[in-house]
Design a protein around this motif. Structure first.
Motif, PDB file in Angstrom:
ATOM      1  N   GLU A 115       0.839  -1.208   0.000  1.00  0.00           N
ATOM      2  CA  GLU A 115       0.000   0.000   0.000  1.00  0.00           C
ATOM      3  C   GLU A 115       0.869   1.253   0.000  1.00  0.00           C
ATOM      4  O   GLU A 115       0.557   2.248  -0.649  1.00  0.00           O
ATOM      5  N   LEU A 119       0.677   4.112  -2.886  1.00  0.00           N
ATOM      6  CA  LEU A 119       0.334   5.516  -2.629  1.00  0.00           C
ATOM      7  C   LEU A 119       1.063   6.452  -3.575  1.00  0.00           C
ATOM      8  O   LEU A 119       0.552   7.508  -3.935  1.00  0.00           O
ATOM      9  N   GLU A 122      -0.564   7.453  -6.656  1.00  0.00           N
ATOM     10  CA  GLU A 122      -1.515   8.558  -6.557  1.00  0.00           C
ATOM     11  C   GLU A 122      -0.922   9.864  -7.091  1.00  0.00           C
ATOM     12  O   GLU A 122      -1.641  10.817  -7.359  1.00  0.00           O
ATOM     13  N   HIS A 124       0.312  10.164  -9.818  1.00  0.00           N
ATOM     14  CA  HIS A 124       0.175  10.087 -11.283  1.00  0.00           C
ATOM     15  C   HIS A 124       1.533  10.118 -11.969  1.00  0.00           C
ATOM     16  O   HIS A 124       1.732  10.773 -12.977  1.00  0.00           O
ATOM     17  N   GLY A 282       1.517  11.338  -2.083  1.00  0.00           N
ATOM     18  CA  GLY A 282       0.521  10.363  -2.510  1.00  0.00           C
ATOM     19  C   GLY A 282      -0.692  10.344  -1.608  1.00  0.00           C
ATOM     20  O   GLY A 282      -1.830  10.219  -2.070  1.00  0.00           O
ATOM     21  N   LEU A 283      -0.465  10.487  -0.299  1.00  0.00           N
ATOM     22  CA  LEU A 283      -1.574  10.540   0.662  1.00  0.00           C
ATOM     23  C   LEU A 283      -2.491  11.722   0.381  1.00  0.00           C
ATOM     24  O   LEU A 283      -3.717  11.589   0.389  1.00  0.00           O
ATOM     25  N   HIS A 285      -2.933  13.319  -2.439  1.00  0.00           N
ATOM     26  CA  HIS A 285      -3.676  13.059  -3.685  1.00  0.00           C
ATOM     27  C   HIS A 285      -4.800  12.052  -3.466  1.00  0.00           C
ATOM     28  O   HIS A 285      -5.903  12.219  -3.989  1.00  0.00           O
ATOM     29  N   SER A 286      -4.520  10.994  -2.682  1.00  0.00           N
ATOM     30  CA  SER A 286      -5.555   9.971  -2.459  1.00  0.00           C
ATOM     31  C   SER A 286      -6.713  10.523  -1.639  1.00  0.00           C
ATOM     32  O   SER A 286      -7.869  10.193  -1.893  1.00  0.00           O
ATOM     33  N   GLU A 289      -8.789  12.665  -4.073  1.00  0.00           N
ATOM     34  CA  GLU A 289      -9.538  11.861  -5.044  1.00  0.00           C
ATOM     35  C   GLU A 289     -10.694  11.117  -4.389  1.00  0.00           C
ATOM     36  O   GLU A 289     -11.770  10.982  -4.976  1.00  0.00           O
ATOM     37  N   ASN A 290     -10.511  10.656  -3.157  1.00  0.00           N
ATOM     38  CA  ASN A 290     -11.599  10.004  -2.434  1.00  0.00           C
ATOM     39  C   ASN A 290     -12.719  10.984  -2.115  1.00  0.00           C
ATOM     40  O   ASN A 290     -13.911  10.640  -2.158  1.00  0.00           O
TER      41      ASN A 290
END
Length: 294
Positions: A115, A119, A122, A124, A282-283, A285-286, A289-290
């Motif tokens: 995971e 991340l 995320e 991209h 990454g966190l 961005h995630s 997006e969520n």
């Protein structure tokens, strides 16, 4: 909208606070408002004794209170806190997580190595890659190294290895583990296209800035080998003096370079880009997006 990410690694804890703006046209813009790094060095305890000691436990709870206060000052609306290799391995991890929740209101999630690697997806990374090459993303931390292999814009392989800078400093990486990594790379990371490296983590960022390489340009494998050879011969104090770096960076740079050099040699990579991406990015961005999905 203000979003924060807390990444609690084996070497350091980081708080990243971003302002996300949404233009009428085009992609959302992520602007860094603050990045705070605290060298907790949890791995020094965990990888040798199996748990986090009293002194470092206090450092975690104190650091999370500071992070919590900073997020209030910046009026952060959404955040996520994740811990990786050291907290995964700590016998008293759940107990410390409970204390942190009670003292700061921060709920820490322990995430797997896969995971952790995912991340970064995320960010991209793959979106802007030249399809004429294949890419190996290498993230070296204190407790583990994450590898992700991209070909034709798709992730073809990912793996987390318990080989990290703090583990190496403490003599906790066996020859068998190196052999396993080498075999995995030789078996899974190959392409008819040239393979290019993408590096992330504090150590490769520091080496990149020391190299005076222009942003967007790659460093050569020969350059990393040269730095490794030069630094390996110096004491930590000599590295601090010669390269003007902190002690908590000077000691881990050599094992980090050893990992990068091995991975790049085994995958026949001759150059590596350092786009300044991290688990914390990454966190953020995630989280964004969520929220968009909801």
């Amino acid at each position: 909208m203000r979003i924060a990410a807390i990444d609690i690694g084996s070497n350091a804890a980081r708080l990243l606070i971003n302002e996300v703006t949404e233009p009428k046209k085009g992609k959302p813009q992520f602007t860094k408002l603050n990045l705070l790094r605290i060298p907790l060095r949890l791995g020094m305890d965990v990888f040798t004794t199996g748990k986090i000691g009293t002194e470092r436990e206090k450092m975690i709870t104190d650091s999370m209170k500071i992070f919590s206060d900073l997020m209030k000052i910046y009026k952060v609306e959404h955040f996520r806190a994740c811990a990786t290799s050291a907290m995964r391995d700590a016998k008293n991890g759940p107990e410390i997580i409970k204390k942190v929740q009670e003292s700061s209101g921060i709920s820490i999630e322990i995430i797997s190595g896969d995971e952790e690697a995912g991340l970064v997806f995320e960010n991209h990374v793959a979106d802007s890659l030249d399809k004429s090459c294949a890419y190996l993303y290498i993230d070296v931390g204190g407790g583990s190294t994450e590898l992700m292999f991209y070909e034709n814009g798709e992730m073809a392989y990912e793996k987390s290895f318990n080989i990290g800078t703090i583990r190496l400093l403490n003599g906790l990486v066996s020859e068998d583990l190196w052999k396993q990594m080498k075999e995995e790379i030789r078996k899974n990371i190959n392409s008819t296209k040239p393979i290019v490296g993408i590096g992330s983590g504090g150590n490769i960022n520091k080496i990149f800035s020391m190299s005076k390489t222009k942003d967007g340009k790659p460093m050569s494998s020969a350059f990393l080998k040269k730095y490794y050879k030069e630094m390996k011969e110096l004491s930590v104090a000599e590295r601090m003096s010669k390269f003007n770096i902190r002690e908590d960076r000077a000691d881990v740079l050599v094992p980090a370079l050893q990992i990068y050099n091995n991975v790049m040699a085994w995958s026949e990579i001759e150059k590596i880009f350092v786009p300044k991406i991290s688990v914390a990015d990454g966190l953020v961005h995630s989280i964004y997006e969520n929220l968009q999905k909801k």
